[in-house]
Every structure is written in C-alpha cells, then in structure tokens.
Design a protein around this motif. Structure first.
Motif, PDB file in Angstrom:
ATOM      1  N   VAL A 179       0.847  -1.193   0.000  1.00  0.00           N
ATOM      2  CA  VAL A 179       0.000   0.000   0.000  1.00  0.00           C
ATOM      3  C   VAL A 179       0.885   1.248   0.000  1.00  0.00           C
ATOM      4  CG1 VAL A 179      -1.848   1.247   1.196  1.00  0.00           C
ATOM      5  CG2 VAL A 179      -1.749  -1.249   1.335  1.00  0.00           C
ATOM      6  N   GLU A 180       0.516   2.174  -0.858  1.00  0.00           N
ATOM      7  CA  GLU A 180       1.194   3.471  -0.901  1.00  0.00           C
ATOM      8  C   GLU A 180       0.515   4.331   0.182  1.00  0.00           C
ATOM      9  OE1 GLU A 180       0.712   6.890  -4.110  1.00  0.00           O
ATOM     10  OE2 GLU A 180       0.922   4.887  -4.997  1.00  0.00           O
ATOM     11  N   THR A 181       1.257   4.760   1.196  1.00  0.00           N
ATOM     12  CA  THR A 181       0.605   5.434   2.329  1.00  0.00           C
ATOM     13  C   THR A 181       1.147   6.835   2.567  1.00  0.00           C
ATOM     14  OG1 THR A 181       2.213   4.677   3.970  1.00  0.00           O
ATOM     15  CG2 THR A 181       0.315   3.236   3.554  1.00  0.00           C
ATOM     16  N   GLN A 182       0.353   7.604   3.279  1.00  0.00           N
ATOM     17  CA  GLN A 182       0.851   8.874   3.823  1.00  0.00           C
ATOM     18  C   GLN A 182       0.216   9.095   5.193  1.00  0.00           C
ATOM     19  OE1 GLN A 182      -0.871  12.508   2.118  1.00  0.00           O
ATOM     20  NE2 GLN A 182      -1.774  11.269   0.499  1.00  0.00           N
ATOM     21  N   LEU A 183       1.010   9.642   6.107  1.00  0.00           N
ATOM     22  CA  LEU A 183       0.482   9.987   7.424  1.00  0.00           C
ATOM     23  C   LEU A 183       0.109  11.462   7.379  1.00  0.00           C
ATOM     24  CD1 LEU A 183       3.016   8.241   9.861  1.00  0.00           C
ATOM     25  CD2 LEU A 183       0.829   7.408   9.018  1.00  0.00           C
ATOM     26  N   VAL A 184      -1.144  11.762   7.717  1.00  0.00           N
ATOM     27  CA  VAL A 184      -1.597  13.146   7.639  1.00  0.00           C
ATOM     28  C   VAL A 184      -1.675  13.749   9.042  1.00  0.00           C
ATOM     29  CG1 VAL A 184      -3.411  14.697   6.841  1.00  0.00           C
ATOM     30  CG2 VAL A 184      -2.955  12.578   5.596  1.00  0.00           C
ATOM     31  N   ASP A 185      -0.949  14.818   9.227  1.00  0.00           N
ATOM     32  CA  ASP A 185      -0.961  15.545  10.504  1.00  0.00           C
ATOM     33  C   ASP A 185      -2.317  16.241  10.654  1.00  0.00           C
ATOM     34  OD1 ASP A 185      -0.602  17.225  12.632  1.00  0.00           O
ATOM     35  OD2 ASP A 185       1.287  18.086  11.918  1.00  0.00           O
ATOM     36  N   LEU A 186      -3.020  15.959  11.738  1.00  0.00           N
ATOM     37  CA  LEU A 186      -4.349  16.564  11.940  1.00  0.00           C
ATOM     38  C   LEU A 186      -4.299  17.729  12.926  1.00  0.00           C
ATOM     39  CD1 LEU A 186      -6.551  13.321  12.033  1.00  0.00           C
ATOM     40  CD2 LEU A 186      -6.151  14.844  10.094  1.00  0.00           C
ATOM     41  N   GLY A 187      -3.122  18.130  13.329  1.00  0.00           N
ATOM     42  CA  GLY A 187      -2.990  19.285  14.222  1.00  0.00           C
ATOM     43  C   GLY A 187      -3.086  18.910  15.686  1.00  0.00           C
ATOM     44  N   LYS A 188      -3.444  19.908  16.483  1.00  0.00           N
ATOM     45  CA  LYS A 188      -3.478  19.712  17.931  1.00  0.00           C
ATOM     46  C   LYS A 188      -4.912  19.838  18.444  1.00  0.00           C
ATOM     47  CE  LYS A 188       1.050  21.800  19.146  1.00  0.00           C
ATOM     48  NZ  LYS A 188       1.840  21.267  18.097  1.00  0.00           N
ATOM     49  N   HIS A 189      -5.125  19.393  19.671  1.00  0.00           N
ATOM     50  CA  HIS A 189      -6.414  19.631  20.317  1.00  0.00           C
ATOM     51  C   HIS A 189      -6.212  19.708  21.822  1.00  0.00           C
ATOM     52  CE1 HIS A 189      -7.722  15.403  21.780  1.00  0.00           C
ATOM     53  NE2 HIS A 189      -6.425  15.404  21.627  1.00  0.00           N
ATOM     54  N   ILE A 190      -7.256  20.137  22.502  1.00  0.00           N
ATOM     55  CA  ILE A 190      -7.190  20.229  23.962  1.00  0.00           C
ATOM     56  C   ILE A 190      -7.990  19.075  24.540  1.00  0.00           C
ATOM     57  CG2 ILE A 190      -7.723  21.671  25.981  1.00  0.00           C
ATOM     58  CD1 ILE A 190      -5.937  23.285  24.283  1.00  0.00           C
ATOM     59  N   MET A 191      -7.362  18.326  25.446  1.00  0.00           N
ATOM     60  CA  MET A 191      -8.101  17.266  26.136  1.00  0.00           C
ATOM     61  C   MET A 191      -7.733  17.337  27.609  1.00  0.00           C
ATOM     62  SD  MET A 191      -8.368  13.239  25.109  1.00  0.00           S
ATOM     63  CE  MET A 191      -6.884  12.675  25.931  1.00  0.00           C
ATOM     64  N   ASP A 192      -8.749  17.380  28.465  1.00  0.00           N
ATOM     65  CA  ASP A 192      -8.527  17.492  29.917  1.00  0.00           C
ATOM     66  C   ASP A 192      -7.535  18.614  30.246  1.00  0.00           C
ATOM     67  OD1 ASP A 192     -10.208  15.335  30.109  1.00  0.00           O
ATOM     68  OD2 ASP A 192      -8.568  13.883  30.135  1.00  0.00           O
ATOM     69  N   ASP A 193      -7.765  19.786  29.656  1.00  0.00           N
ATOM     70  CA  ASP A 193      -6.940  20.974  29.905  1.00  0.00           C
ATOM     71  C   ASP A 193      -5.496  20.849  29.429  1.00  0.00           C
ATOM     72  OD1 ASP A 193      -9.113  22.213  31.132  1.00  0.00           O
ATOM     73  OD2 ASP A 193      -8.621  21.285  33.066  1.00  0.00           O
ATOM     74  N   GLU A 194      -5.237  19.875  28.576  1.00  0.00           N
ATOM     75  CA  GLU A 194      -3.870  19.689  28.107  1.00  0.00           C
ATOM     76  C   GLU A 194      -3.871  19.769  26.584  1.00  0.00           C
ATOM     77  OE1 GLU A 194      -0.456  16.224  28.517  1.00  0.00           O
ATOM     78  OE2 GLU A 194      -2.325  15.988  29.618  1.00  0.00           O
ATOM     79  N   GLU A 195      -2.896  20.514  26.030  1.00  0.00           N
ATOM     80  CA  GLU A 195      -2.815  20.554  24.569  1.00  0.00           C
ATOM     81  C   GLU A 195      -2.037  19.338  24.082  1.00  0.00           C
ATOM     82  OE1 GLU A 195      -2.261  23.961  21.306  1.00  0.00           O
ATOM     83  OE2 GLU A 195      -0.391  23.407  22.273  1.00  0.00           O
ATOM     84  N   LEU A 196      -2.655  18.603  23.160  1.00  0.00           N
ATOM     85  CA  LEU A 196      -2.049  17.357  22.679  1.00  0.00           C
ATOM     86  C   LEU A 196      -2.014  17.347  21.164  1.00  0.00           C
ATOM     87  CD1 LEU A 196      -4.015  14.832  24.914  1.00  0.00           C
ATOM     88  CD2 LEU A 196      -1.605  15.426  25.177  1.00  0.00           C
ATOM     89  N   LEU A 236      -2.737  15.617  17.818  1.00  0.00           N
ATOM     90  CA  LEU A 236      -3.652  14.552  17.373  1.00  0.00           C
ATOM     91  C   LEU A 236      -2.855  13.462  16.657  1.00  0.00           C
ATOM     92  CD1 LEU A 236      -6.495  16.814  15.950  1.00  0.00           C
ATOM     93  CD2 LEU A 236      -6.790  15.161  17.803  1.00  0.00           C
ATOM     94  N   PRO A 237      -3.232  12.208  16.849  1.00  0.00           N
ATOM     95  CA  PRO A 237      -2.563  11.158  16.074  1.00  0.00           C
ATOM     96  C   PRO A 237      -2.847  11.348  14.583  1.00  0.00           C
ATOM     97  CG  PRO A 237      -4.402  10.249  17.323  1.00  0.00           C
ATOM     98  CD  PRO A 237      -4.280  11.680  17.720  1.00  0.00           C
ATOM     99  N   PRO A 238      -1.933  10.930  13.716  1.00  0.00           N
ATOM    100  CA  PRO A 238      -2.148  11.140  12.283  1.00  0.00           C
ATOM    101  C   PRO A 238      -3.226  10.221  11.740  1.00  0.00           C
ATOM    102  CG  PRO A 238      -0.218   9.767  12.631  1.00  0.00           C
ATOM    103  CD  PRO A 238      -0.686  10.202  13.995  1.00  0.00           C
ATOM    104  N   ALA A 239      -3.879  10.664  10.660  1.00  0.00           N
ATOM    105  CA  ALA A 239      -4.713   9.752   9.888  1.00  0.00           C
ATOM    106  C   ALA A 239      -3.802   9.081   8.873  1.00  0.00           C
ATOM    107  CB  ALA A 239      -5.817  10.521   9.178  1.00  0.00           C
ATOM    108  N   ILE A 240      -4.094   7.833   8.571  1.00  0.00           N
ATOM    109  CA  ILE A 240      -3.323   7.134   7.548  1.00  0.00           C
ATOM    110  C   ILE A 240      -4.175   7.062   6.288  1.00  0.00           C
ATOM    111  CG2 ILE A 240      -2.157   4.997   6.894  1.00  0.00           C
ATOM    112  CD1 ILE A 240      -1.842   4.361   9.868  1.00  0.00           C
ATOM    113  N   LEU A 241      -3.666   7.645   5.209  1.00  0.00           N
ATOM    114  CA  LEU A 241      -4.328   7.512   3.916  1.00  0.00           C
ATOM    115  C   LEU A 241      -3.512   6.534   3.080  1.00  0.00           C
ATOM    116  CD1 LEU A 241      -5.238  11.242   3.065  1.00  0.00           C
ATOM    117  CD2 LEU A 241      -6.662   9.488   4.150  1.00  0.00           C
ATOM    118  N   GLY A 242      -4.169   5.561   2.501  1.00  0.00           N
ATOM    119  CA  GLY A 242      -3.441   4.579   1.705  1.00  0.00           C
ATOM    120  C   GLY A 242      -4.155   4.322   0.391  1.00  0.00           C
ATOM    121  N   ARG A 243      -3.410   3.837  -0.587  1.00  0.00           N
ATOM    122  CA  ARG A 243      -4.057   3.471  -1.846  1.00  0.00           C
ATOM    123  C   ARG A 243      -3.287   2.373  -2.561  1.00  0.00           C
ATOM    124  NH1 ARG A 243      -4.716   8.482  -5.509  1.00  0.00           N
ATOM    125  NH2 ARG A 243      -5.592   6.866  -6.848  1.00  0.00           N
TER     126      ARG A 243
END
Ligand SMILES: [Zn+2]
Length: 477
Positions: free
Chosen positions: A57-74, A76-83
C-alpha cells in the motif's frame, strides 16, 4: 464474481499468523481518550503504516494538528491515507477503520490482561481490547492485501484507505480532512465510488448483517438554580422554590415510561413505517429473548419483536442520563441542593436533525417551566449532537456485500439499522456523495466498549474471507 479459491485457502492456511498479527496490534494500548496513552496511539499509527507498506500500500500519514483534552494541549494522532491501484476501468472503494481503542484496565473486571490477546482454549474467542473494535476488522483488510501482494495477484478494484486514531474520542480532525480532500476539488478522496466501513456488529451471534442506518443524537443539559448555597430542609422545606423539585418535574415531562417522547412535534416528524420496512424488521433474526439477554433482564417494552426493533432502529428515543449536583451519597442527608443539572439525550432518525429538533425541545422546556411559576432560574444547553444516516440498501454496494455474505456464510445477511452513531459515516456520505456500507465483522456480544472484549476466531477468519469476497463481488455488480 467469486473470490479465487486460492484466496480462501490462503486465509485458512495463514489463520495462526493472522491471529499473531492481531495479538501484536492488541498489545499496543492505543487509547485515544487518555493523554498518558497518546504516545501509544502514535506507535499504533506507525505499526499499521509499516504493515500497510509491507503489503504494497502506498501510504501517507496526515498531521491533523493539535487539540485540547482534559486541559492539556495534545498532538492529534495522524490519519493514515493509503491506496493501491489506479485503473480507470475498475471501481474505487474507500475503506475506513480506526486503530484507537476504548480504555481498559484489568481492574474494570477483565478476566485477563486487556492488552494481551488471549485465545480462549475451548471456544477459540480472541479476547483483548480492540480485538473486535476495530483492530480485528482493519487487520482483516491487511490479511486480504497480504494474499494479493504475496501471490502477485491484482486486486479486482482500486482501493483507498482512511484509518484514524481518534474515533473513540469524537474523530477529532477527521471531518476537516474529509471535507478538505473530498469536496471534488482534485482532493485525495476524489474518484471514490463507494465506501465500506467495518466498525460495527451483527445484531446477534448467529447471522451476518449489513447495516444501512445509524441514529443521530442531540444531548441536553438542563440546569435549575435558586438559593446561593445548599439549604437545610428542616429550615427551608416548604419555604422556598426547590431547584431539584423543579428539575424532576421538568424531566418527568420529557418521555413516558413506555418510551413516547412527550415534546410536541418530535415523534411526529418521523413518517410511519412502510410495509416493506416492516417486512425487513419482521425478517430479522432477533427475538425478544435476544433483547432481554442483552439487557440482562426481562424488561422489553413490548412482546412484539417488530415494535421493539423499530424502537431501537427507526424511531427516535429519549433517555434520561443523570442529575449533576444532586445528593447521591449513602445515608440520609437532608440537603436541598442549590443547583442541579439534568442530562438527557434524544437519538434521532431521518428526517430529524439537531437543528430541527433542538428548538422544539427548548421551547417546550421553557413553557413547562413557566407553568411552574417558579422563582428559580432555568438554563438549557445543548452539549453535542449529530445527524442520523440512512443509506439505500438496494445500491450495488450492498448487493455486492450481500452476495459475498451468501458465498462465505451460506446465509442471507440481516439488513439492520443501528441505534447508535458513527459520525464519520455521515461525513463520508454527505461529502463524497456516494453510497456507504457498514459491513460488520464481529458479533453482537463482542463487548466492544466493555470488559472482556472479544472477536470470535471464526468471525476473524471467515470475516477476512468476507472482506476479500466483497471486493470481487463489487467488481461484477
Ligand atoms: Zn469502533
């Protein structure tokens, strides 16, 4: 067209290796809702990405940015797009799955360590967090791809894949990605002809299912406040307007004990079932006994299976969830709580949407509160919501899945609508404008968000055959 016999044999011959790979996946505690495990969600993304690349599979990891969870900036795990494949003569299928899991601790009541896959010695169940939701189904696709990669056999369709690591925590970041890349402006999702999501369950433990609908949701928090502090009932009872009394009264006006929604206009939005629909429900392999087994008590609202199933799948429902701020400890404290918040939600079905239903809910609560002539204050918030989804189950995407089910399981699938929600389903359907199919691998008793989650060995192995066969049937419908 049927799947090649060699493919079906390959799956049987490699079953133990497939289970070992599932065991490796389960060993990574990729809990998206727990900040201390965020690194494991990333680890899981890397693991899956490597596995996909290893089967071509030809893949790419897509950075989805950051988010706040329980008052902490984290991050986001990447989405994997494949084809794989880009043949204009073939259909292009988008596969979706998620590699994050629900939290699990042995102390929650698991019989074994949740992150060590255990093969039950007698019934062959594969027990571990994520076995069914949703690592097993993702690995089912890997198994299919491994056959084609190792034998050099071309896939019957072009595949695109979208795997995310935040499904159990609201799919944060994914909607934006799908809308950005799927709105027909030359984005990554362009050219997709249909979608297959393998992230749900059979209705029971016996009959494979295809799912064509999900209910939506709107969730409310209703706060009544009055005194500036908690009061003593010996001093203030029958002296002041009590917030809890007002709140209980309001919550009592929302739904009847037999499930009828009392907010004017809400139940009425939904058209009555057609004869064809009723026939689907009466044909489902599900009994009142199944419902009572699942609930752990003989408390079904009706003895009529069709009524009960429609209550779960094609009618809206309103449930009361809790009261925040109320005295809930042991003992007999004589407090009058100063401020209490009731929580309730409504599961929605087409044509209902949060936008259409919320104003009715708010207007009704305000008018019921006004009737109380209370001097307390009422505050209404809608916390979150999502629209329902129903697909055309006569579409070729469903026809292919039906033929594949009949080929692998020698039975016709149940056509089901689910009572719950998988919001990304609607995002794919609306953004890409194509048919979306939910093709479950696991059984109704897998315990997806519960203790001792399992996937039956046969569901993993035959389920792998089902996924592969579906692709071959797609090529010919
Ligand atoms: Zn899931």
């Amino acid at each position: 067209m049927p799947a090649p016999t060699e493919f079906l044999q390959f799956v049987d011959q490699n079953a133990d290796a497939f289970i070992q790979r599932l065991s490796d996946a389960v060993a990574i505690p990729s809990i998206s809702g727990d900040a201390s495990h965020r690194k494991d969600v990333f680890k899981m993304a890397d693991w899956l990405n490597d596995q996909l690349k290893a089967v071509g599979v030809e893949t790419q990891l897509v950075d989805l940015g950051k988010h706040i969870m329980d008052d902490e900036e984290l991050q986001l795990p990447p989405a994997i797009l494949g084809r794989i494949g880009n043949d204009p003569k073939k259909k292009t299928v988008l596969l979706y799955g998620h590699f994050d899991v629900q939290p699990a601790n042995k102390s929650d009541g698991w019989d074994t360590d949740p992150f060590t896959l255990v093969v039950h010695p007698t019934n062959g169940q594969l027990i571990g967090r994520g076995s069914s939701d949703d690592k097993g189904p993702i690995l089912g696709w890997l198994n299919v791809l491994q056959y084609h990669f190792q034998t050099g056999k071309e896939l019957p369709v072009n595949l695109k894949m979208c795997f995310e690591g935040m499904e159990e925590s609201g799919s944060e970041g994914l909607d934006d990605l799908v809308k950005r890349e799927g709105s027909g402006n030359g984005g990554w999702f362009d050219g997709v002809d249909c979608v297959c999501i393998s992230d749900n369950y059979w209705l029971n433990t016996r009959t494979p299912a295809l799912t064509y609908g999900l209910r939506g949701l709107t969730y409310f928090k209703l706060t009544v406040s009055g005194p500036s502090r908690d009061l003593h009932s010996g001093v203030f009872g029958r002296t002041v307007h009590e917030p809890m009394t007002d709140l209980i009264h309001l919550m009592g006006q929302l739904v009847s004990p037999t499930g009828k929604i009392l907010i004017p206009g809400v139940d009425e939005m939904v058209p009555p079932p057609t004869e064809e629909e009723k026939a689907i429900y009466s044909g489902l392999d599900y009994s009142i006994q199944d419902i009572q087994d699942a609930a752990g008590a003989a408390i079904a609202l009706s003895d009529d299976k069709v009524n009960v199933l429609m209550g779960r799948m094609r009618y809206p429902s309103l449930s009361l969830h809790g009261i925040e701020g109320a005295f809930s400890g042991v003992g007999a404290k004589t407090v009058i709580p100063a401020k209490v918040s009731g929580k309730f939600s409504i599961r929605l079905v087409p044509p209902q949407t949060p936008d259409a239903v919320n104003p009715l809910v708010i207007a009704y609560l305000q008018s019921e509160f006004a009737k109380l002539n209370s001097k307390n204050k009422l505050h209404i918030e809608d916390l979150h919501g999502g629209k329902p989804w129903v697909a055309d189950h006569k579409h070729w995407n469903f026809e292919a899945a039906k033929r594949a089910t009949e080929a692998v399981y020698k039975q016709s699938p149940d056509l089901t609508r689910e009572g719950g929600s998988i919001p990304v389903t609607l995002t794919f359907a609306e953004t890409l404008g194509v048919n979306v199919l939910l093709l479950p691998m696991g059984r109704g008793d897998d315990g997806a968000h519960s203790t001792n989650e399992k996937l039956d060995r046969s569901n993993f192995i035959e389920g792998t055959k089902l996924l592969g066969t579906y692709l071959y049937e797609l090529a010919s419908v």
